[in-house]
Scaffold this active site. Structure first.
Site, PDB file in Angstrom:
ATOM      1  N   ASP A 151       0.777  -1.185   0.082  1.00  0.00           N
ATOM      2  CA  ASP A 151       0.025   0.202  -0.113  1.00  0.00           C
ATOM      3  C   ASP A 151       0.892   1.240   0.178  1.00  0.00           C
ATOM      4  O   ASP A 151       2.158   1.127   0.261  1.00  0.00           O
ATOM      5  CB  ASP A 151      -0.887  -0.110   1.431  1.00  0.00           C
ATOM      6  CG  ASP A 151      -1.791   1.186   1.608  1.00  0.00           C
ATOM      7  OD1 ASP A 151      -2.562   1.689   0.420  1.00  0.00           O
ATOM      8  OD2 ASP A 151      -1.502   1.763   2.528  1.00  0.00           O
ATOM      9  N   ASP A 184      -0.180   5.257   1.026  1.00  0.00           N
ATOM     10  CA  ASP A 184      -0.389   6.329   2.066  1.00  0.00           C
ATOM     11  C   ASP A 184      -0.340   5.495   3.361  1.00  0.00           C
ATOM     12  O   ASP A 184      -0.861   4.687   3.670  1.00  0.00           O
ATOM     13  CB  ASP A 184      -1.773   6.681   1.557  1.00  0.00           C
ATOM     14  CG  ASP A 184      -1.885   7.515   0.486  1.00  0.00           C
ATOM     15  OD1 ASP A 184      -1.991   8.586   0.477  1.00  0.00           O
ATOM     16  OD2 ASP A 184      -1.617   6.950  -0.833  1.00  0.00           O
TER      17      ASP A 184
END
Length: 325
Positions: free
Chosen positions: A122, A124
């Site tokens: 991922d 953020d």
């Protein structure tokens, strides 16, 4: 007949066995010696190392890692024994504590026959320290509002796609130049650049899939040398302003799993050869589909389902937990 990795190809750095790790602001010698003794009583300790691991805030944590073969390491009891020992030790420590156990059979299955594995991240609050949409919303004076919706989405309290549309609408009318200023404010998580450099050295692929935006991820991926990446595409008007929408299907938790499967297959790997790292509910499907799912400074919804939980913001702890140097 069991296939064995080619010894001339890169593989795990530690000997085959279970990898146990404990990290905290302070680890004293008596505690480390006591744990080492307990592991020795129940099997064989191949190595024990103490590392100082820097964090982004200019502090550091001490991390101790053991490579062990436990008498019952081929079943759940052996793994639970290591977990129990580290849990007991964690209760004696103050502050944030990271404790991980990667059992020998789980670790052996992670690596393909040629020794490779794939890293999927991922973006953020995982690969980077920030939430990009909150940086963008700051220019619209709506950062607090957007941050509150982001938090609820990451906890799994509201649908991610619906939350994304709601948050992106807050960006309507912002000049395209905010993308450049946002990119300039983004910082890779401590140790991420080094881990990705090591992945490239070994010839192991690394990817990022994000519920954020391609306009920020694409230059970041090029800078970090990622094998591939995907994210949402912000709609930009001919006048050079954000339209408050995204083009195409939203990158949600189901899409992240699909990219895990697609990218691993393109590398001649299986999903169980993937290490997936995330922090929120949107990462749940890819975390559970991967060979090793890592909850990185994560929300409870993800922590409960992950194979490893890392609570300090350093990717160095990911490589240590996997048995890498």
């Amino acid at each position: 007949m069991t296939a064995h990795p080619d010894p001339d190809l890169p593989g795990p750095d530690l000997p085959p066995g279970t990898v146990a790790m404990l990290a905290a602001a302070e680890l004293d010698g008596p505690l480390i010696r006591s744990l080492t003794h307990e592991f020795s009583r129940r099997g064989v300790v191949h190595s024990v190392e103490l590392r100082q691991v820097p964090l982004a805030d200019a502090t550091e944590v001490s991390a101790v890692r053991w490579s062990v073969t436990l008498d019952d390491s081929d079943d759940s009891f052996g793994s639970q024994l290591a977990v129990s020992l580290l849990e007991d030790a964690a209760h004696q420590l103050s502050g944030t504590v990271t404790q991980t156990v990667l059992p020998a059979p789980h670790r052996a299955r992670l690596h393909a026959q040629d020794g490779r594995l794939m890293l999927l991240m991922d973006v953020d609050s995982t690969l980077i320290d920030q939430e990009v949409i909150e940086l963008l919303a700051r220019d619209a004076g709506r950062e607090a509002e957007v941050a509150e919706v982001t938090e609820r989405a990451m906890r799994g309290e509201i649908d991610f796609a619906a939350s994304l549309h709601q948050r992106v609408s807050a960006l309507t009318g912002l000049p395209q130049s905010v993308i450049d200023s946002t990119l300039a404010a983004v910082t890779p998580t401590q140790g991420a650049r080094e881990l990705l450099q090591e992945m490239r050295r070994r010839g192991w692929p690394s990817y990022a899939v994000s519920g954020g935006f391609l306009q920020v991820l694409a230059p970041l991926a090029e800078d970090l040398g990622l094998t591939g990446h995907h994210a949402n595409d912000l709609a930009i008007s001919p006048q050079g302003t954000l339209e408050g929408t995204v083009r195409g299907a939203v990158v949600d938790r189901a899409a992240k799993k699909e990219y895990l499967e697609q990218w691993s297959a393109s590398q001649g790997l299986l999903p169980h050869n993937v290490v997936a790292v995330g922090d929120g509910a949107n990462d749940l499907d890819m975390i559970t589909a991967a060979g090793v799912g890592i909850a990185f400074c994560a929300k409870p919804a993800l922590r409960e389902q992950a194979d490893l939980v890392i609570d300090h913001r350093s990717f160095k702890l990911i490589s240590l937990a996997l048995g890498m140097s």
